[in-house]
Design an enzyme around this catalytic site. Sequence first.
Site, PDB file in Angstrom:
ATOM      1  N   ARG A  90      -5.010 -53.407 -71.940  1.00  0.00           N
ATOM      2  CA  ARG A  90      -5.185 -54.731 -70.990  1.00  0.00           C
ATOM      3  C   ARG A  90      -4.289 -55.821 -72.423  1.00  0.00           C
ATOM      4  O   ARG A  90      -4.249 -56.647 -71.615  1.00  0.00           O
ATOM      5  CB  ARG A  90      -6.480 -54.334 -70.953  1.00  0.00           C
ATOM      6  CG  ARG A  90      -6.844 -54.008 -70.387  1.00  0.00           C
ATOM      7  CD  ARG A  90      -6.936 -52.948 -69.934  1.00  0.00           C
ATOM      8  NE  ARG A  90      -7.381 -52.443 -68.755  1.00  0.00           N
ATOM      9  CZ  ARG A  90      -8.826 -51.212 -68.867  1.00  0.00           C
ATOM     10  NH1 ARG A  90      -9.231 -50.862 -70.565  1.00  0.00           N
ATOM     11  NH2 ARG A  90      -9.436 -51.084 -67.705  1.00  0.00           N
ATOM     12  N   ASP A 109      -2.825 -48.261 -69.253  1.00  0.00           N
ATOM     13  CA  ASP A 109      -4.277 -48.360 -68.930  1.00  0.00           C
ATOM     14  C   ASP A 109      -3.455 -48.270 -67.338  1.00  0.00           C
ATOM     15  O   ASP A 109      -1.751 -48.356 -67.285  1.00  0.00           O
ATOM     16  CB  ASP A 109      -4.842 -48.778 -69.745  1.00  0.00           C
ATOM     17  CG  ASP A 109      -6.212 -48.527 -68.818  1.00  0.00           C
ATOM     18  OD1 ASP A 109      -6.609 -48.312 -67.367  1.00  0.00           O
ATOM     19  OD2 ASP A 109      -7.046 -47.929 -69.445  1.00  0.00           O
ATOM     20  N   HIS A 167      -5.919 -44.735 -63.440  1.00  0.00           N
ATOM     21  CA  HIS A 167      -5.442 -45.766 -64.581  1.00  0.00           C
ATOM     22  C   HIS A 167      -4.171 -45.551 -64.799  1.00  0.00           C
ATOM     23  O   HIS A 167      -3.967 -45.898 -65.853  1.00  0.00           O
ATOM     24  CB  HIS A 167      -5.889 -45.814 -66.505  1.00  0.00           C
ATOM     25  CG  HIS A 167      -8.220 -46.187 -66.213  1.00  0.00           C
ATOM     26  ND1 HIS A 167      -8.287 -47.397 -65.742  1.00  0.00           N
ATOM     27  CD2 HIS A 167      -9.096 -45.550 -66.054  1.00  0.00           C
ATOM     28  CE1 HIS A 167      -9.456 -47.237 -65.853  1.00  0.00           C
ATOM     29  NE2 HIS A 167      -9.392 -46.346 -65.825  1.00  0.00           N
ATOM     30  N   ASP A 191     -11.104 -40.220 -66.732  1.00  0.00           N
ATOM     31  CA  ASP A 191     -11.909 -41.115 -66.743  1.00  0.00           C
ATOM     32  C   ASP A 191     -11.707 -41.731 -64.863  1.00  0.00           C
ATOM     33  O   ASP A 191      -9.978 -42.197 -64.742  1.00  0.00           O
ATOM     34  CB  ASP A 191     -12.831 -42.060 -67.590  1.00  0.00           C
ATOM     35  CG  ASP A 191     -11.206 -43.265 -67.920  1.00  0.00           C
ATOM     36  OD1 ASP A 191     -10.090 -42.584 -67.989  1.00  0.00           O
ATOM     37  OD2 ASP A 191     -11.348 -44.576 -68.305  1.00  0.00           O
ATOM     38  N   GLU A 192     -12.709 -42.294 -64.548  1.00  0.00           N
ATOM     39  CA  GLU A 192     -12.681 -43.239 -63.135  1.00  0.00           C
ATOM     40  C   GLU A 192     -11.338 -43.096 -62.718  1.00  0.00           C
ATOM     41  O   GLU A 192     -11.240 -44.173 -61.843  1.00  0.00           O
ATOM     42  CB  GLU A 192     -12.745 -44.235 -64.056  1.00  0.00           C
ATOM     43  CG  GLU A 192     -14.104 -45.096 -64.852  1.00  0.00           C
ATOM     44  CD  GLU A 192     -13.640 -46.181 -64.950  1.00  0.00           C
ATOM     45  OE1 GLU A 192     -14.800 -46.750 -64.935  1.00  0.00           O
ATOM     46  OE2 GLU A 192     -12.590 -47.124 -65.877  1.00  0.00           O
ATOM     47  N   TYR A 198     -19.826 -49.664 -77.393  1.00  0.00           N
ATOM     48  CA  TYR A 198     -18.989 -50.461 -76.427  1.00  0.00           C
ATOM     49  C   TYR A 198     -19.038 -52.169 -76.756  1.00  0.00           C
ATOM     50  O   TYR A 198     -19.701 -52.532 -76.328  1.00  0.00           O
ATOM     51  CB  TYR A 198     -18.941 -49.833 -74.879  1.00  0.00           C
ATOM     52  CG  TYR A 198     -17.881 -48.991 -73.838  1.00  0.00           C
ATOM     53  CD1 TYR A 198     -18.322 -48.077 -74.441  1.00  0.00           C
ATOM     54  CD2 TYR A 198     -17.285 -49.161 -72.349  1.00  0.00           C
ATOM     55  CE1 TYR A 198     -17.172 -46.855 -74.379  1.00  0.00           C
ATOM     56  CE2 TYR A 198     -17.045 -47.771 -71.960  1.00  0.00           C
ATOM     57  CZ  TYR A 198     -16.996 -47.174 -72.599  1.00  0.00           C
ATOM     58  OH  TYR A 198     -16.271 -45.933 -72.485  1.00  0.00           O
ATOM     59  N   ASP A 214     -17.118 -54.020 -76.248  1.00  0.00           N
ATOM     60  CA  ASP A 214     -16.821 -55.295 -75.284  1.00  0.00           C
ATOM     61  C   ASP A 214     -17.921 -56.113 -74.530  1.00  0.00           C
ATOM     62  O   ASP A 214     -18.028 -56.614 -73.903  1.00  0.00           O
ATOM     63  CB  ASP A 214     -15.101 -54.354 -74.001  1.00  0.00           C
ATOM     64  CG  ASP A 214     -15.797 -53.593 -73.179  1.00  0.00           C
ATOM     65  OD1 ASP A 214     -16.595 -52.977 -73.960  1.00  0.00           O
ATOM     66  OD2 ASP A 214     -15.600 -53.406 -72.310  1.00  0.00           O
ATOM     67  N   TRP A 272     -12.672 -51.911 -76.196  1.00  0.00           N
ATOM     68  CA  TRP A 272     -11.565 -52.381 -74.576  1.00  0.00           C
ATOM     69  C   TRP A 272     -12.029 -53.894 -74.422  1.00  0.00           C
ATOM     70  O   TRP A 272     -12.508 -54.746 -74.957  1.00  0.00           O
ATOM     71  CB  TRP A 272     -12.663 -51.718 -73.729  1.00  0.00           C
ATOM     72  CG  TRP A 272     -13.120 -50.311 -73.278  1.00  0.00           C
ATOM     73  CD1 TRP A 272     -14.213 -49.820 -73.680  1.00  0.00           C
ATOM     74  CD2 TRP A 272     -12.328 -49.240 -72.912  1.00  0.00           C
ATOM     75  NE1 TRP A 272     -14.464 -48.516 -73.419  1.00  0.00           N
ATOM     76  CE2 TRP A 272     -13.326 -48.278 -73.107  1.00  0.00           C
ATOM     77  CE3 TRP A 272     -10.877 -49.279 -72.664  1.00  0.00           C
ATOM     78  CZ2 TRP A 272     -12.863 -46.766 -73.013  1.00  0.00           C
ATOM     79  CZ3 TRP A 272     -10.239 -48.234 -72.233  1.00  0.00           C
ATOM     80  CH2 TRP A 272     -11.169 -46.726 -72.163  1.00  0.00           C
TER      81      TRP A 272
HETATM   82  C1  ACM Z   1     -14.347 -45.455 -69.491  1.00  0.00           C
HETATM   83  O1  ACM Z   1     -14.904 -46.590 -70.247  1.00  0.00           O
HETATM   84  N1  ACM Z   1     -13.880 -45.481 -68.658  1.00  0.00           N
HETATM   85  C2  ACM Z   1     -14.054 -44.350 -70.506  1.00  0.00           C
END
Ligand code: ACM
Length: 639
Positions: free
Chosen positions: A285, A314, A384, A448-449, A542, A544, A592
């Site tokens: 990012r 990402d 991602h 993920d995601e 996390y 962030d 992040w």
């Molecule tokens: C994540 O926060 N998507 C691992």
Amino acid sequence: MHPVSYRLEASWQPDGGPFGRFTFTLFNFSGAPLSGFRIVYTSLTRVIDPKACDNAVFLRRNANFHEFAPPAGLTIENGGSWTFTVSGLHRNARHCTDGAKSAYLTLADGGHVPVAVSDLLLENAVSEPPPVRLPDGKLDQPYALQPWPAKLELRPGDGFPVVLYPAVGSTGEDVAAIDTVLAMYHRLFPAGHAPFSLAASKQGRAIVFTADAGLKAEAYRLDLSETEIRLSFGGSAGRQYGLTSLAQLLDGARNHPEKFRFPASGKISDAPRYSWRGCHLDVSRQFYPTADVARLIDILAWFKLNVFHWHLTDDEAWRLEIKAYPQLTTLGVLRGPDEPLLPQLGNGAEPVGGFYSQADVRAIVAQATALHVDVVPEIDIPGHSTATLVALPDLTDGQEAPESYHSVQGYPNNALNPAVAFTYEFLEKVLDEMVELFPSAYIHIGGDEVANGSWLASPLAKKLMEQEGISGTFALQSYFLKRVKQMLTARGRKLAGWNEVAHGGGVSTEDTLLMAWERPEVGIELAREGYDVVMTPGQAYYLDMAQADAWQEPGASWAGTATPAHTYGYEAEGEFPDELKARLRGVQACIWSEHYLSRGYFNRLVFPRLPAIAEAAWTPKSAKDWLRFAAIAPLSPNL
Ligand code: ACM
């Protein structure tokens, strides 16, 4: 003379729409009237209803990239301004960093010019100031140790030795270990006084090294007296940690004598609570120059963290040089108004890129290895992957309907397709190069995601699902990840991933380590399924996430907000049933980078929560003490 000729002011009114309303005002200081232009801004508070804007025309959005035109015929005179509002937002703005992170204009001739922006103002509501995040703290014992040791029994001295040096009879390895910690110290504190000397010093104190087979590899013991310091250690990591503790004790006593002392005598017996003490860094990012990555590794070593999880790819960029696919770090990193990757997350009129050459990676891995930090690289697949798919369009199913699914961050069709044969050829070659670069036992493959619904509009994916007798996104994800796991096993490596790797059938639990990020309970569920687990819950770890709910607190809050006290106090082991505790390998901070547009924000968000997590990773629960930590944390080095 204004260095930037335009400025976009942004405020958010909570009552202006279902999720409030942005009011933007563009000021023109260019010395000439402005007309026939378009404006772009990047914002994590996305517009989803293009009609819900006033005095502007919505043109397009891609993730957090937004483009608008002014009403037809609008001219902004020099010194004048234009105001427009946007109320079709996908969620409320909650913090000052939720507005425009960057902006630029595209002029009638196609050129792009920068627009300055500030943090988002809150209107029609009380904007609470940020609370005090770190109290003064309280020390029962005057020692500047971070993380606090498992056991210590020390008598404070009145003075301190000028330097510590290896006693006669030290091995070459002992002396080299001092040199390594000394060099790390100088990098972290360039104006600091050396805690060690390799040569004996009359005003110094000798360190007598003893390898002790009775201690575990990361354990050490210090027996201190007025005449010498005996450092016993299990392995080279333990020796380094003992030396690091000595450097911290001496540095604290020398620089903050009002608070800290060097021990005249006594004992420290120390070993880590967890074997996995990690810190992740998202370099996709935002790009971090190699020197910043190197400095972060020094910081990790200073806090006795032992895993650097390097999130190299990402949607926003692929940052790792892969010689087989040079496009990844040309087309897959450059973001700009006229590049295949549009500006996002603070990018503006100028194209920005940045990647790590294989020589850069080798240098980082060598530095980390010397400091007993294991570098675990991550390529985030299959989701991602926007940057990868832009760099290598042959990875897509050409027949898949465009925009057939969107990731939670708003990227359309962003997952590698498990039914495209080239996907596996690509990954084999990437992994071949990665295993040459990274000696770590684990390679992190993300997982993920992946948006529910991914691949369902891909004819190739439909055919594969029929052949395999499976249906749905997550069954297909499991099929894909099992193949990736086979590739890793064939290369002698273990699979690490985010907790969603377990979805849809998951992968074999043998030699698989998953990171529980969505909620703490997920970690327990994974352990019950047989996976090894690292706890990195967004709610506490996390970095962030904003440190408080206050508007002025920068960062996100989708997982909640976490004060340093909350992060420090969080106990990963808390709810783990006894029979599953062996599966809990450790804990990890995640950095992040969506909000880290400046070093100021990085340091404000990462510290003191990173050393708080380091202490939670190292120090037994019974020896944790928030007020003691608060008194010592201000000594932390930062980026
Ligand atoms: C994540 O926060 N998507 C691992």
